[in-house]
Design an enzyme around this catalytic site. Structure first.
Site, mmCIF file in Angstrom:
data_model
loop_
_atom_site.group_PDB
_atom_site.id
_atom_site.type_symbol
_atom_site.label_atom_id
_atom_site.label_comp_id
_atom_site.label_asym_id
_atom_site.label_seq_id
_atom_site.Cartn_x
_atom_site.Cartn_y
_atom_site.Cartn_z
ATOM 1 N N HIS A 252 -10.203 1.190 2.086
ATOM 2 C CA HIS A 252 -9.976 2.198 3.134
ATOM 3 C C HIS A 252 -11.162 2.072 4.080
ATOM 4 C CE1 HIS A 252 -8.371 6.052 4.783
ATOM 5 N NE2 HIS A 252 -9.570 5.996 5.339
ATOM 6 N N ALA B 288 -3.734 14.862 5.669
ATOM 7 C CA ALA B 288 -3.489 13.553 6.280
ATOM 8 C C ALA B 288 -2.490 12.783 5.432
ATOM 9 C CB ALA B 288 -4.794 12.774 6.366
ATOM 10 N N HIS C 134 -4.232 -0.605 6.100
ATOM 11 C CA HIS C 134 -3.735 0.232 7.203
ATOM 12 C C HIS C 134 -4.638 0.150 8.435
ATOM 13 C CE1 HIS C 134 -6.522 2.924 5.200
ATOM 14 N NE2 HIS C 134 -5.669 3.350 4.311
ATOM 15 N N HIS D 55 0.867 -1.197 0.000
ATOM 16 C CA HIS D 55 0.000 0.000 0.000
ATOM 17 C C HIS D 55 0.897 1.238 0.000
ATOM 18 C CE1 HIS D 55 -3.675 2.384 1.496
ATOM 19 N NE2 HIS D 55 -2.699 3.256 1.335
ATOM 20 N N LYS E 108 -9.520 -0.252 -5.641
ATOM 21 C CA LYS E 108 -9.480 0.400 -4.336
ATOM 22 C C LYS E 108 -10.812 1.058 -4.005
ATOM 23 C CE LYS E 108 -7.905 2.611 -0.730
ATOM 24 N NZ LYS E 108 -6.682 2.719 0.049
ATOM 25 N N ASP F 186 1.710 2.681 3.419
ATOM 26 C CA ASP F 186 0.844 3.861 3.281
ATOM 27 C C ASP F 186 1.682 5.140 3.248
ATOM 28 O OD1 ASP F 186 -1.428 5.340 2.902
ATOM 29 O OD2 ASP F 186 -2.042 5.323 4.996
ATOM 30 N N LEU G 77 -4.527 9.205 8.079
ATOM 31 C CA LEU G 77 -5.829 8.535 8.198
ATOM 32 C C LEU G 77 -5.685 7.074 7.778
ATOM 33 C CD1 LEU G 77 -8.146 11.373 6.891
ATOM 34 C CD2 LEU G 77 -8.137 10.390 9.193
ATOM 35 N N ASN H 38 -5.203 7.455 -5.869
ATOM 36 C CA ASN H 38 -5.884 8.707 -5.494
ATOM 37 C C ASN H 38 -5.124 9.937 -5.965
ATOM 38 O OD1 ASN H 38 -3.869 8.221 -3.544
ATOM 39 N ND2 ASN H 38 -4.952 9.362 -1.960
ATOM 40 N N HIS I 237 3.364 14.588 1.408
ATOM 41 C CA HIS I 237 2.702 15.891 1.240
ATOM 42 C C HIS I 237 3.778 16.949 1.447
ATOM 43 C CE1 HIS I 237 -1.562 14.665 1.334
ATOM 44 N NE2 HIS I 237 -1.200 13.744 2.209
ATOM 45 N N HIS J 294 1.549 5.455 -1.748
ATOM 46 C CA HIS J 294 1.178 6.619 -2.568
ATOM 47 C C HIS J 294 2.446 7.208 -3.185
ATOM 48 C CE1 HIS J 294 -2.885 6.767 -0.770
ATOM 49 N NE2 HIS J 294 -2.247 6.288 0.282
ATOM 50 N N PHE J 295 2.474 7.245 -4.508
ATOM 51 C CA PHE J 295 3.611 7.837 -5.213
ATOM 52 C C PHE J 295 3.319 9.261 -5.674
ATOM 53 C CE2 PHE J 295 5.784 3.740 -6.933
ATOM 54 C CZ PHE J 295 6.799 3.837 -6.014
ATOM 55 N N ARG J 296 2.044 9.631 -5.759
ATOM 56 C CA ARG J 296 1.642 10.909 -6.387
ATOM 57 C C ARG J 296 2.030 10.894 -7.871
ATOM 58 N NH1 ARG J 296 -1.275 11.012 -1.970
ATOM 59 N NH2 ARG J 296 -0.268 11.894 -0.152
HETATM 60 C C1 NCD Z 1 -3.302 9.148 2.192
HETATM 61 C C2 NCD Z 1 -2.869 10.203 1.170
HETATM 62 O O1 NCD Z 1 -2.292 11.222 1.563
HETATM 63 O O2 NCD Z 1 -3.079 9.984 -0.020
HETATM 64 N N1 NCD Z 1 -3.308 9.750 3.482
HETATM 65 C C3 NCD Z 1 -3.241 9.134 4.679
HETATM 66 O O3 NCD Z 1 -3.396 9.798 5.701
HETATM 67 N N2 NCD Z 1 -3.010 7.836 4.772
HETATM 68 C C4 NCD Z 1 -4.615 8.552 1.827
HETATM 69 C C5 NCD Z 1 -4.979 7.327 2.630
HETATM 70 O O4 NCD Z 1 -4.397 6.256 2.465
HETATM 71 O O5 NCD Z 1 -5.887 7.430 3.474
HETATM 72 ZN ZN ZN Z 2 -3.044 5.191 1.749
#
Ligand code: NCD
Ligand code: ZN
Length: 345
Positions: free
Chosen positions: A137, A264, A175, A14, A100, A248, A220, A42, A252, A16-18
Site C-alpha cells: 500500500h 475508505a 492500486h 487485490h 502485505k 481493491d 484510498l 486487513n 463497507h 478485500h473479502f472481510r
Molecule cells: C481498503 C479497505 O476498506 O479495506 N480501503 C480502500 O479504500 N481501498 C483498504 C485499502 O486497500 O487501502
Molecule cells: Zn485494498
C-alpha cells in the site's frame, strides 16, 4: 463492432473479502468471475500468522458456492514484529502467496501496520531470498504530507530506496493512482509490477467532491486529478506485462460510508469485469484486455495461467442501487448505472 469477447478466466490480484456474514455474502460475486484472488489480510485483528492465514482460507472456501471453482490466495499482514521464520514457513507450505505492507495508519484496518520499514528489513531480505512477493500500500502517513501527494512521496521516500536495496524482491505496487506511480513502474526492472482498480480508471477526484461530497467514490489511495486517471488508463491498456487487474473491492456497510467520518473503500466486485471492460472498449483496446485481466498477473507471480475461459457480451448490465450481503446493505461501484457489457452465465 466486436459483440462478444472470450478470454482465459481472469484473476483478481487485490481484494478485500472481510470475514463472517459479509464475507459469505460477497465471496460469490468474486467466485463468479475470477478463478483466484489475492485476499487482503486487513481483518480485525489482522491475519499476521500462517495459522491465521490457513484458518481464514478455510472460512473463505466454505463460502464458495457449490460448483464454482475458486481459489483464494492468502497474504500475511506485516507488522513491526513479523516473525520471518513463520512467514517463510507459511510461504513454503502454500498458505501464503504474498505478504502485505501497510504503513501504519495509511488506510482501513492498518493500525497494526509497519511504523518504520527499517523494522522489517530482515523480513524483506528473507522474502527476497525465497522469492515471496511483497504487496505494497504505497502511501506515506506523515501528517505534513497532503493526502493527494502521499503516493508520490511514498515512491521517493520508501519504494525507490527499497527497490534499490533489494533489487531481487518482487514488489507489487498496488492500486496505483498517479502518473508518478506509472513513471516509477516503467523505470523499474521486471520485478516491479502494479495493480490498477476499476475506480481509478473511471473516476477522478471531481467524482468525489463536485456537487456534494460523495462517500461511495471515496477510497484510498484517493482518486486524483484527471491527468493521473488518463496516465493510468494508458498504462492499463498498454499491453505492458507490469500492469494487471486488482479490483481493491472493499465492502463497507452503507452506514459506515454515509457518515460524518466515512470509511475508505469501494465495493466493485459484483460488476468488476464489466467495469474494466468498459474502459478497454472506450480506449479501443479490447484485444489487450486478456493480457491485463488474465495473463500478466499470474506471470508476475510465477503461477500457472487459468485453463478455462469466460465470455463477455455486449449488452446492458444494470447495476443495482444497493446490494445485500449477509444482512448488510452495501452500495456498489456504478450504483444505478448501466454498463455496456455483461458476463455470460
Ligand atoms: C481498503 C479497505 O476498506 O479495506 N480501503 C480502500 O479504500 N481501498 C483498504 C485499502 O486497500 O487501502
Ligand atoms: Zn485494498
Amino acid at each position: 463492432m466486436t459483440e462478444s469477447l472470450t478470454i482465459r478466466r481472469p484473476d483478481d490480484w487485490h481484494l478485500h473479502f472481510r470475514d463472517g456474514a459479509i464475507m459469505r455474502g460477497v465471496v460469490p460475486y468474486t467466485a463468479r468471475q475470477f478463478a483466484r484472488a489475492i485476499v487482503m489480510p486487513n481483518l480485525s485483528p489482522p491475519v499476521t500468522t500462517a495459522a491465521m492465514g490457513s484458518a481464514y482460507r478455510e472460512r473463505i472456501l466454505a463460502a464458495v458456492p457449490e460448483g464454482a471453482d475458486f481459489t483464494p490466495l492468502m497474504t500475511c499482514y506485516l507488522t513491526d514484529d513479523t516473525d520471518a521464520d513463520d512467514l517463510a514457513q507459511g510461504f513454503a507450505d502454500g498458505v501464503f502467496t504474498a505478504a502485505k505492507l501497510y504503513p501504519a495508519g495509511a488506510t482501513t484496518n492498518s493500525a497494526s501496520g509497519v511504523t518504520d520499514i527499517a523494522y522489517i528489513g530482515q523480513v524483506l531480505e528473507r522474502m527476497a531470498e525465497i522469492g515471496m512477493p511483497l504487496c505494497v500500500h504505497g502511501e506515506v502517513v506523515d501528517p505534513e504530507i497532503d493526502i493527494f501527494d502521499r503516493e508520490a512521496v511514498f515512491i521517493e521516500r520508501i519504494l525507490a530506496p527499497l527497490v534499490e536495496r533489494l533489487p531481487q524482491l518482487k514488489v507489487i505496487f498496488e492500486h496505483i493512482t498517479t502518473e508518478d506511480a506509472v513513471a516509477f513502474v516503467e523505470s523499474a526492472g521486471p520485478q516491479v509490477g502494479a495493480t490498477i482498480t476499476p475506480q481509478h480508471l473511471h473516476i477522478n477526484r471531481n467524482a468525489m467532491l463536485v456537487g456534494g461530497i460523495r462517500p461511495h467514490a471515496y477510497c484510498l489511495p484517493v482518486a486524483k486529478r484527471e491527468r493521473h486517471r488518463l496516465a493510468l488508463r494508458k498504462a492499463a491498456v498498454s499491453g505492458s506485462p507490469k500492469y494487471f487487474l486488482g479490483t481493491d473491492s472493499a465492502p463497507h456497510p452503507r452506514g459506515d460510508k454515509e457518515s460524518a467520518c466515512g470509511c475508505a473503500g469501494i465495493f466493485n466486485a459484483p460488476f468488476a469485469l464489466e467495469s474494466y471492460l468498459a474502459v478497454f472498449d472506450e480506449e479501443g483496446a479490447l484485444d489487450r484486455f486478456e493480457g491485463f485481466a488474465s495473463e500478466h498477473g499470474p506471470r508476475f507471480y510465477g503461477l500457472p495461467l487459468n485453463g478455462d475461459t469466460i465470455t463477455l457480451e455486449r449488452g446492458k448490465a444494470r447495476v443495482p442501487d444497493a446490494i445485500e450481503a449477509g444482512g448488510t446493505e452495501i452500495v456498489p461501484f456504478h450504483a444505478g448505472e448501466t454498463l455496456g457489457w455483461t458476463l455470460r452465465g
